[in-house]
Design a protein around this motif. Structure first.
Motif, mmCIF file in Angstrom:
data_model
loop_
_atom_site.group_PDB
_atom_site.id
_atom_site.type_symbol
_atom_site.label_atom_id
_atom_site.label_comp_id
_atom_site.label_asym_id
_atom_site.label_seq_id
_atom_site.Cartn_x
_atom_site.Cartn_y
_atom_site.Cartn_z
ATOM 1 N N UNK A 1 0.811 -1.208 0.000
ATOM 2 C CA UNK A 1 0.000 0.000 0.000
ATOM 3 C C UNK A 1 0.853 1.270 0.000
ATOM 4 N N UNK A 2 2.092 1.113 0.432
ATOM 5 C CA UNK A 2 3.021 2.237 0.392
ATOM 6 C C UNK A 2 3.717 2.346 -0.970
ATOM 7 N N UNK A 3 3.358 1.449 -1.898
ATOM 8 C CA UNK A 3 3.960 1.460 -3.227
ATOM 9 C C UNK A 3 5.356 0.882 -3.254
ATOM 10 N N UNK A 4 5.657 -0.018 -2.281
ATOM 11 C CA UNK A 4 7.003 -0.589 -2.172
ATOM 12 C C UNK A 4 6.959 -2.096 -2.368
ATOM 13 N N UNK A 5 8.091 -2.681 -2.632
ATOM 14 C CA UNK A 5 8.225 -4.126 -2.778
ATOM 15 C C UNK A 5 9.039 -4.672 -1.615
ATOM 16 N N UNK A 6 8.551 -5.745 -1.014
ATOM 17 C CA UNK A 6 9.255 -6.357 0.104
ATOM 18 C C UNK A 6 9.814 -7.713 -0.257
ATOM 19 N N UNK A 7 10.478 -8.327 0.732
ATOM 20 C CA UNK A 7 11.103 -9.637 0.506
ATOM 21 C C UNK A 7 10.261 -10.762 1.091
ATOM 22 N N UNK A 8 8.954 -10.542 1.161
ATOM 23 C CA UNK A 8 8.081 -11.500 1.835
ATOM 24 C C UNK A 8 7.927 -12.822 1.074
ATOM 25 N N UNK A 9 8.237 -12.806 -0.211
ATOM 26 C CA UNK A 9 8.130 -14.041 -0.998
ATOM 27 C C UNK A 9 9.489 -14.696 -1.198
ATOM 28 N N UNK A 10 10.493 -14.265 -0.475
ATOM 29 C CA UNK A 10 11.842 -14.798 -0.682
ATOM 30 C C UNK A 10 11.915 -16.261 -0.250
ATOM 31 N N UNK A 11 12.662 -17.082 -0.970
ATOM 32 C CA UNK A 11 12.811 -18.499 -0.601
ATOM 33 C C UNK A 11 13.361 -18.672 0.810
#
Length: 384
Positions: A151-161
């Motif tokens: 929602x802040x328009x950012x990408x996180x590492x939540x899907x990282x292996x």
């Protein structure tokens, strides 16, 4: 030129408290002042944006609760507010400090959440258990963390292996037995004992009697729905004619957006007879004709203008259970929901009809309560 906002000249914490208070009618907040100190200006602005976008109050409340916990944990564990986006190392630290092995902790004090971090969170009321968190809680908080990042328009590492593998290994190492939200259902006999403790004409007894009867009779409403109930959601219906007595009062509760509905759906449940009388008695005694239905009561019998918070509904049920000679630890507000379906089964009410009142969307979830009672008293259990 537009006039300045009233909060423009306030300090940071005071300004955030005012901003949070302005959205309290949509997002009930029972720890506003604490949240104002924990959350950043960006956090509060994100919540305001979500309110304006029309997100359901229950979802917003859960997100706010998780965001407050994450901010409190970050301050305790790193001495800084949450960075946006969070680096992968911080996400792995969160998993390591919340999903850990108690047996390994017994021989390695560095395993799991550090004692100073745990003491900090416990002192603020964010941490109550001494063991690891449940995998479901950790996954939910990570999911809300990820959502807030997007929602802040950012990408996180939540899907990282690496993060997925860490969660998978932690869950495998510390299996947990799934427990129901309420150990015991508040069935009709239990409800009668709770109501017996509300026998006087005091405001608290009148209010608590109405809370218990409305929550149960409306299909076992969630505590957030009871706490957030407003007079504007109530519609008086035509009395119900009965053969052996005077007509029974009836009203409709328009639930609007709930946990399982969208804003376009107008979910309605009905109350008839005693629950309506109990509710009307409370509204009359408290002189409430608009706004929040169920409110706090001060030391000198003053009725607050603000709604009860959902946790207070839970506390009221536990208090009444203790007054009734029951073990309060065995009951929670969710027991009203499971109890409604259990009582429906005990009285032979078909599951679809009971679900019309409880508004369960999942037959599997509703039948988990209903079928236990139906099977226990059914013919299949009495073949010999």
């Amino acid at each position: 030129m537009a006039p300045p906002r009233k909060s423009a000249n306030l300090g940071g914490v005071e300004r955030r408290a005012v901003e949070l208070d302005t959205i309290a009618s949509v997002l009930p907040i029972d720890r506003r002042d604490e949240l104002a100190e924990l959350l950043t200006d960006s956090d509060v602005e994100t919540l305001r944006h979500l309110v304006n976008e029309g997100m359901g109050a229950n979802t917003l409340r859960a997100i706010t609760s998780d965001l407050a916990y994450l901010e409190a944990w970050a301050l305790a564990a790193t001495k800084r507010s949450l960075p946006w986006p969070a680096p992968e190392a911080l996400l792995l630290k969160f998993v390591a400090q919340h999903l850990w092995d108690p047996q390994k902790r017994a021989t390695d004090l560095d395993h799991g959440m550090p004692a100073d971090v745990a003491d900090n969170l416990r002192a603020q009321g964010f941490l109550k258990s001494t063991g690891p968190h449940s995998p479901a809680t950790v996954r939910r908080r990570l999911a809300n963390w990820s959502t807030l990042t997007k929602w802040r328009g950012l990408n996180g590492a939540f899907a990282s292996p690496a993060l997925k593998q860490a969660i998978r290994l932690a869950v495998r190492a510390v299996p947990r037995q799934r427990r129901r939200k309420s150990a015991k259902a508040v069935t009709g006999d239990v409800l009668a004992k709770l109501l017996a403790t509300c026998a006087t004409d005091s405001l608290r007894d009148i209010r608590d009697r109405a809370i218990l009867m409305v929550a149960f009779a409306s299909g076992g409403r969630r505590r957030s729905e009871i706490a957030g109930l407003r007079v504007e959601q109530l519609t008086v219906e035509a009395p119900i004619e009965v053969a052996d007595g005077p007509p029974l009062p009836s009203l409709a509760i328009h639930l609007s957006r709930t946990k399982t509905t969208t804003g376009e759906q107008d979910e309605v449940v009905y109350l008839t007879g005693r629950p309506v009388e109990a509710l009307n008695a409370w509204l009359a005694a408290a002189r409430i004709d608009k706004g929040s239905v169920f409110r706090g009561i001060g030391r000198w019998g003053t009725v607050s203008r603000r709604a009860l918070d959902p946790q207070s509904v839970n506390a009221i049920l536990k208090q009444r259970a203790e007054m009734a000679g029951l073990k309060p630890g065995e009951f929670s507000a969710h027991g009203l929901r499971s109890g409604y379906l259990t009582e429906a089964a005990n009285r032979g009410i078909p599951l679809p009809e009971a679900m019309e009142q409880s508004r369960h969307r999942s037959v599997q979830q509703a039948s988990s309560y209903y079928n236990s009672a139906a099977r226990r008293s059914g013919r299949a259990a009495r073949l010999i």
